[in-house]
Design a protein around this motif. Structure first.
Motif, PDB file in Angstrom:
ATOM      1  N   GLU A  13      46.006  -7.559  32.770  1.00 54.56           N
ATOM      2  CA  GLU A  13      45.570  -6.830  33.965  1.00 54.56           C
ATOM      3  C   GLU A  13      46.656  -5.838  34.401  1.00 54.56           C
ATOM      4  N   ILE A  14      47.910  -6.248  34.273  1.00 49.10           N
ATOM      5  CA  ILE A  14      49.022  -5.354  34.613  1.00 49.10           C
ATOM      6  C   ILE A  14      49.042  -4.167  33.664  1.00 49.10           C
ATOM      7  N   VAL A  15      48.817  -4.435  32.385  1.00 52.43           N
ATOM      8  CA  VAL A  15      48.785  -3.368  31.386  1.00 52.43           C
ATOM      9  C   VAL A  15      47.677  -2.370  31.701  1.00 52.43           C
ATOM     10  N   HIS A  16      46.500  -2.865  32.076  1.00 51.61           N
ATOM     11  CA  HIS A  16      45.377  -1.988  32.393  1.00 51.61           C
ATOM     12  C   HIS A  16      45.703  -1.089  33.587  1.00 51.61           C
ATOM     13  N   LEU A  17      46.356  -1.637  34.595  1.00 54.10           N
ATOM     14  CA  LEU A  17      46.750  -0.809  35.742  1.00 54.10           C
ATOM     15  C   LEU A  17      47.782   0.236  35.339  1.00 54.10           C
ATOM     16  N   ALA A  18      48.729  -0.145  34.483  1.00 51.89           N
ATOM     17  CA  ALA A  18      49.759   0.798  34.037  1.00 51.89           C
ATOM     18  C   ALA A  18      49.141   1.952  33.263  1.00 51.89           C
ATOM     19  N   GLN A  19      48.076   1.684  32.512  1.00 50.46           N
ATOM     20  CA  GLN A  19      47.437   2.719  31.708  1.00 50.46           C
ATOM     21  C   GLN A  19      46.726   3.768  32.556  1.00 50.46           C
ATOM     22  N   GLN A  20      46.520   3.492  33.846  1.00 49.63           N
ATOM     23  CA  GLN A  20      45.848   4.454  34.718  1.00 49.63           C
ATOM     24  C   GLN A  20      46.751   5.631  35.098  1.00 49.63           C
ATOM     25  N   ASP A  21      48.035   5.503  34.790  1.00 46.30           N
ATOM     26  CA  ASP A  21      48.972   6.602  35.077  1.00 46.30           C
ATOM     27  C   ASP A  21      49.506   7.137  33.748  1.00 46.30           C
ATOM     28  N   PRO A  22      48.855   8.163  33.168  1.00 47.77           N
ATOM     29  CA  PRO A  22      49.252   8.676  31.851  1.00 47.77           C
ATOM     30  C   PRO A  22      50.692   9.168  31.796  1.00 47.77           C
ATOM     31  N   SER A  23      51.250   9.582  32.941  1.00 48.34           N
ATOM     32  CA  SER A  23      52.608  10.121  32.949  1.00 48.34           C
ATOM     33  C   SER A  23      53.670   9.051  32.731  1.00 48.34           C
ATOM     34  N   CYS A  24      53.303   7.784  32.935  1.00 46.56           N
ATOM     35  CA  CYS A  24      54.292   6.711  32.836  1.00 46.56           C
ATOM     36  C   CYS A  24      53.979   5.667  31.775  1.00 46.56           C
ATOM     37  N   GLU A  72      53.746   5.637  28.560  1.00 45.11           N
ATOM     38  CA  GLU A  72      54.581   5.557  27.367  1.00 45.11           C
ATOM     39  C   GLU A  72      55.917   4.883  27.677  1.00 45.11           C
ATOM     40  N   VAL A  73      56.493   5.214  28.830  1.00 44.99           N
ATOM     41  CA  VAL A  73      57.747   4.561  29.231  1.00 44.99           C
ATOM     42  C   VAL A  73      57.496   3.074  29.459  1.00 44.99           C
ATOM     43  N   PHE A  74      56.393   2.757  30.124  1.00 46.59           N
ATOM     44  CA  PHE A  74      56.021   1.366  30.378  1.00 46.59           C
ATOM     45  C   PHE A  74      55.939   0.580  29.062  1.00 46.59           C
ATOM     46  N   ALA A  75      55.239   1.143  28.076  1.00 51.22           N
ATOM     47  CA  ALA A  75      55.063   0.456  26.793  1.00 51.22           C
ATOM     48  C   ALA A  75      56.396   0.254  26.076  1.00 51.22           C
ATOM     49  N   ILE A  86      59.400   0.059  27.501  1.00 51.14           N
ATOM     50  CA  ILE A  86      60.180  -0.948  28.226  1.00 51.14           C
ATOM     51  C   ILE A  86      59.722  -2.345  27.827  1.00 51.14           C
ATOM     52  N   ILE A  87      58.396  -2.554  27.756  1.00 55.50           N
ATOM     53  CA  ILE A  87      57.861  -3.844  27.337  1.00 55.50           C
ATOM     54  C   ILE A  87      58.391  -4.208  25.956  1.00 55.50           C
ATOM     55  N   SER A  88      58.355  -3.240  25.063  1.00 57.12           N
ATOM     56  CA  SER A  88      58.818  -3.488  23.693  1.00 57.12           C
ATOM     57  C   SER A  88      60.296  -3.849  23.662  1.00 57.12           C
ATOM     58  N   LEU A  89      61.114  -3.115  24.405  1.00 51.53           N
ATOM     59  CA  LEU A  89      62.559  -3.379  24.436  1.00 51.53           C
ATOM     60  C   LEU A  89      62.862  -4.746  25.060  1.00 51.53           C
ATOM     61  N   LEU A  90      62.111  -5.100  26.092  1.00 45.87           N
ATOM     62  CA  LEU A  90      62.308  -6.414  26.720  1.00 45.87           C
ATOM     63  C   LEU A  90      61.947  -7.534  25.752  1.00 45.87           C
ATOM     64  N   TRP A  91      60.876  -7.328  25.007  1.00 47.54           N
ATOM     65  CA  TRP A  91      60.450  -8.368  24.062  1.00 47.54           C
ATOM     66  C   TRP A  91      61.497  -8.549  22.958  1.00 47.54           C
ATOM     67  N   MET A  92      62.029  -7.432  22.449  1.00 43.86           N
ATOM     68  CA  MET A  92      63.075  -7.528  21.420  1.00 43.86           C
ATOM     69  C   MET A  92      64.325  -8.198  21.985  1.00 43.86           C
ATOM     70  N   ARG A  93      64.667  -7.862  23.249  1.00 47.33           N
ATOM     71  CA  ARG A  93      65.835  -8.479  23.870  1.00 47.33           C
ATOM     72  C   ARG A  93      65.636  -9.979  24.017  1.00 47.33           C
ATOM     73  N   ARG A  94      64.433 -10.375  24.399  1.00 46.77           N
ATOM     74  CA  ARG A  94      64.129 -11.796  24.546  1.00 46.77           C
ATOM     75  C   ARG A  94      64.277 -12.521  23.211  1.00 46.77           C
ATOM     76  N   ASN A  95      63.771 -11.907  22.135  1.00 47.81           N
ATOM     77  CA  ASN A  95      63.876 -12.531  20.817  1.00 47.81           C
ATOM     78  C   ASN A  95      65.329 -12.659  20.371  1.00 47.81           C
TER      79      ASN A  95
END
Length: 246
Positions: free
Chosen positions: A43-54, A56-59, A61-70
């Motif tokens: 649901e958070i992802v769907h809301l983030a997708q409503q703002d095209p200007s952000c 890509e940065v959102f995605a 950040i998610i990827s970098l956080l996931w790699m950091r967690r691993n």
């Protein structure tokens, strides 16, 4: 990254953990407020997708956080949380520089841009690439997994000792891409690489008696663990993100 015994579900690990405030608040404070009552990460992802200007940065950040967690789970050195927004912004700028999408691009260039996987639902596309660092006697492997909306689900960069040939580098990258997809539990995958000869070899199951044979056998064995899998060649311009990752 759990906080005071809170179970580390995806929403907590990537979004609601108080330690992540320095990551999200600078650019996504409004989204944080709008999602304070949401528990499902999708649901958070769907809301983030409503703002095209952000988005890509959102995605990124998610990827970098996931790699950091691993990395943290393996006891490896991790990047500083406060630097992740800047890193994500740099990745977006690099991608836009290498793979621009505005209307001034010639049609020939547009034809080789990355495209999301087609139906049926649930298919993800896994792109891979390899890069050689001859002065360091090493190679880089890069791969990215994206869904049918183009959302980045996972990325991986790995440095390994230099093998015997360029073909070996690409085959090793293909095998690592399949391993990543299997480790993350994806069932329906499309695999894309820009080395046409290697894609042909994998599809035709040739050269099994060569020095690539054992790696190709691994690829074929891994392929059996997916409910559906296909291999495709894409020109380098359409695979530029994995080139940067590698």
């Amino acid at each position: 990254m759990s906080h005071e015994g809170e179970p580390e579900i995806m929403t907590h690990a990537l979004w609601s953990c108080p330690k992540l405030a320095t990551v999200w608040i600078p650019q996504f404070a409004k989204l944080k407020d709008a999602t304070s009552s949401l528990s499902a990460f999708i649901e958070i992802v769907h809301l983030a997708q409503q703002d095209p200007s952000c988005v890509e940065v959102f995605a990124n950040i998610i990827s970098l956080l996931w790699m950091r967690r691993n990395r943290a789970s393996r006891g490896e050195e991790c990047s500083i949380l406060e630097k992740i927004p800047e890193q994500a912004g740099n990745l977006v700028q690099e991608f836009q520089h290498i793979c621009p999408t505005h209307s001034k691009i010639p049609r020939t260039a547009q034809a080789v841009q990355w495209r999301p996987p087609p139906p049926p639902p649930g298919v993800v596309k896994v792109n891979f690439n390899g890069a050689i660092f001859s002065t360091q006697s090493s190679v880089g492997l890069g791969m990215i997994i994206r869904d049918q909306a183009g959302l980045v689900l996972a990325v991986l960069s790995q440095k390994i000792p230099m093998p015997t040939s360029v073909k070996t580098v690409e085959v090793m990258a293909a095998r690592r891409a399949l391993l990543l997809a299997r480790e993350l539990g994806f069932e329906r995958v499309m695999i894309e690489g820009d080395f046409e000869v290697i894609i042909k070899v994998i599809k035709e199951k040739t050269l099994l008696s060569s020095d690539l044979g054992h790696i190709l056998q691994d690829i074929h064995a891994l392929s059996c663990s997916f409910s559906s899998i296909s291999f495709h060649h894409i020109k380098r311009m359409g695979n530029c993100v994995t080139h940067r990752l590698a």
